[in-house]
Design a protein around this motif. Structure first.
Motif, PDB file in Angstrom:
ATOM      1  N   ARG A 171       4.071   5.351  -5.814  1.00 56.64           N
ATOM      2  CA  ARG A 171       3.946   5.327  -7.280  1.00 56.64           C
ATOM      3  C   ARG A 171       3.047   6.468  -7.771  1.00 56.64           C
ATOM      4  O   ARG A 171       3.336   7.122  -8.792  1.00 56.64           O
ATOM      5  CB  ARG A 171       3.387   3.976  -7.736  1.00 56.64           C
ATOM      6  N   GLU A 217       0.829  -1.211   0.000  1.00 54.17           N
ATOM      7  CA  GLU A 217       0.000   0.000   0.000  1.00 54.17           C
ATOM      8  C   GLU A 217       0.863   1.262   0.000  1.00 54.17           C
ATOM      9  O   GLU A 217       0.566   2.244  -0.700  1.00 54.17           O
ATOM     10  CB  GLU A 217      -0.923   0.000   1.217  1.00 54.17           C
ATOM     11  N   GLN A 250       2.333   1.744  -3.396  1.00 53.56           N
ATOM     12  CA  GLN A 250       1.328   2.239  -4.337  1.00 53.56           C
ATOM     13  C   GLN A 250       1.158   3.749  -4.178  1.00 53.56           C
ATOM     14  O   GLN A 250       1.042   4.477  -5.176  1.00 53.56           O
ATOM     15  CB  GLN A 250       0.002   1.526  -4.110  1.00 53.56           C
ATOM     16  N   MET A 268       7.547  -3.483  -6.375  1.00 54.51           N
ATOM     17  CA  MET A 268       6.185  -3.825  -5.971  1.00 54.51           C
ATOM     18  C   MET A 268       5.845  -5.261  -6.367  1.00 54.51           C
ATOM     19  O   MET A 268       5.231  -6.001  -5.596  1.00 54.51           O
ATOM     20  CB  MET A 268       5.184  -2.856  -6.606  1.00 54.51           C
TER      21      MET A 268
END
Length: 310
Positions: free
Chosen positions: A93, A87, A90, A232
């Motif tokens: 990103r 998480e 993310q 990831m």
């Protein structure tokens, strides 16, 4: 003289019979109290050996269960920690994607870099998460201190690479290889590896560099996203492996339970009483003892005078 010897023999025989009957009743009573047909090995050596082997199997099953629970605990913590890491990555990103916005100036990109640095700090905390037993989830084969250390040249791994296997009949892990999970993603360029922290450090440095033009920033963002996708995917793969281990523990637990039940049944078959039969035997022995006691009473009252009178 002959009559005295015969009377003495009868008395001794009655005493011996009474003592044996008393012993039989006591043994039967002990078995009833214990609920066991085999109280000591001499009762039935073959059955006693079967029971001993079954007991050893039960002890082994219990040890396997303890190892399984330890493995499950670590894998649950690892799966949860890697979920948190996914998480956070993310979120990182998404920030990097924003960095590619052509309308952002160096001040905007610096703000993004600061946010990425905060996520990096959180990820370092996750990588050094404790296991609740004085160790660390991602220490590999063990470490007395946090396995990941932030140095001027970047985050380094101070644990021991690899995994610890549980002392069990089943192949279960008691740790996660943190070096591979956090620092071992395949480099998108095809050479070497890229780490969670290294990928963030690189893009943070690019976003904070005010000398880069829009083309250079775009290239940096593209490379940064490629690296983040690689780490990831690697974190996700390690998380999936932890999940597979958890699934396997459920199946292993079923086998351990079956093995323990089989051992318990074998032990029970070897040494437990048939209570109905045991009560009947006890009553029979008690009756025999009562008869022997009456016989002893009669013999005791006999005397040479009574015998001659007869």
């Amino acid at each position: 003289m002959t009559m005295r010897i015969t009377s003495a023999n009868a008395f001794e025989s009655t005493i011996a019979n009474l003592q044996q009957r008393q012993t039989d009743v006591s043994d039967a009573q002990n078995r009833l109290t214990a609920g066991k047909r085999v109280v000591k090995a001499s009762d039935d050596p073959v059955a006693a050996a079967r029971a001993e082997r079954a007991l050893a199997a039960m002890v082994r099953s219990e040890a396997n269960q303890r190892a399984l629970e330890a493995s499950r605990n670590v894998m649950q913590q690892a799966e949860s920690a890697l979920g948190d890491a996914g998480e956070l990555l993310q979120q990182a990103r998404e920030l990097v994607v924003q960095g590619g916005n052509g309308s952002y100036d160096s001040a905007n990109r610096k703000t993004l870099a600061e946010a990425l640095r905060g996520l990096r700090s959180q990820l370092l905390g996750v990588s050094n998460r404790g296991d609740g037993a004085g160790g660390y989830v991602f220490a590999g084969q063990g470490s007395d201190s946090p396995p990941f250390v932030d140095t001027p040249s970047g985050v380094v791994f101070r644990g021991a690479g690899g995994q610890i296997a549980a002392p069990s009949d089943e192949p279960l892990a008691l740790s996660v290889d943190g070096q591979q999970a956090w620092l071992g993603a395949p480099d998108p360029s095809g050479s070497g590896t890229v780490s969670v922290f290294g990928s963030l450090d690189n893009i943070i440095a690019k976003l904070e560099d005010p000398t880069l033009d829009s083309t250079q920033v775009s290239t940096a963002v593209k490379d940064g996203l490629s690296d983040l996708d690689a780490v990831m995917n690697n974190v996700g793969a390690v998380r999936a492996a932890a999940g597979e281990t958890l699934n396997r523990t459920d199946m292993v637990e079923g086998r351990i339970a079956e093995s323990k039940l089989a051992a318990q049944t074998e032990r029970s078959n070897a040494e437990d009483l048939d209570m109905v039969q045991a009560i009947s035997d006890f009553q029979t022995k008690q009756t025999g003892y009562d008869v022997a006691l009456k016989t002893y009473s009669l013999v005791q009252r006999q005397s040479l005078f009574q015998y001659i009178s007869a």
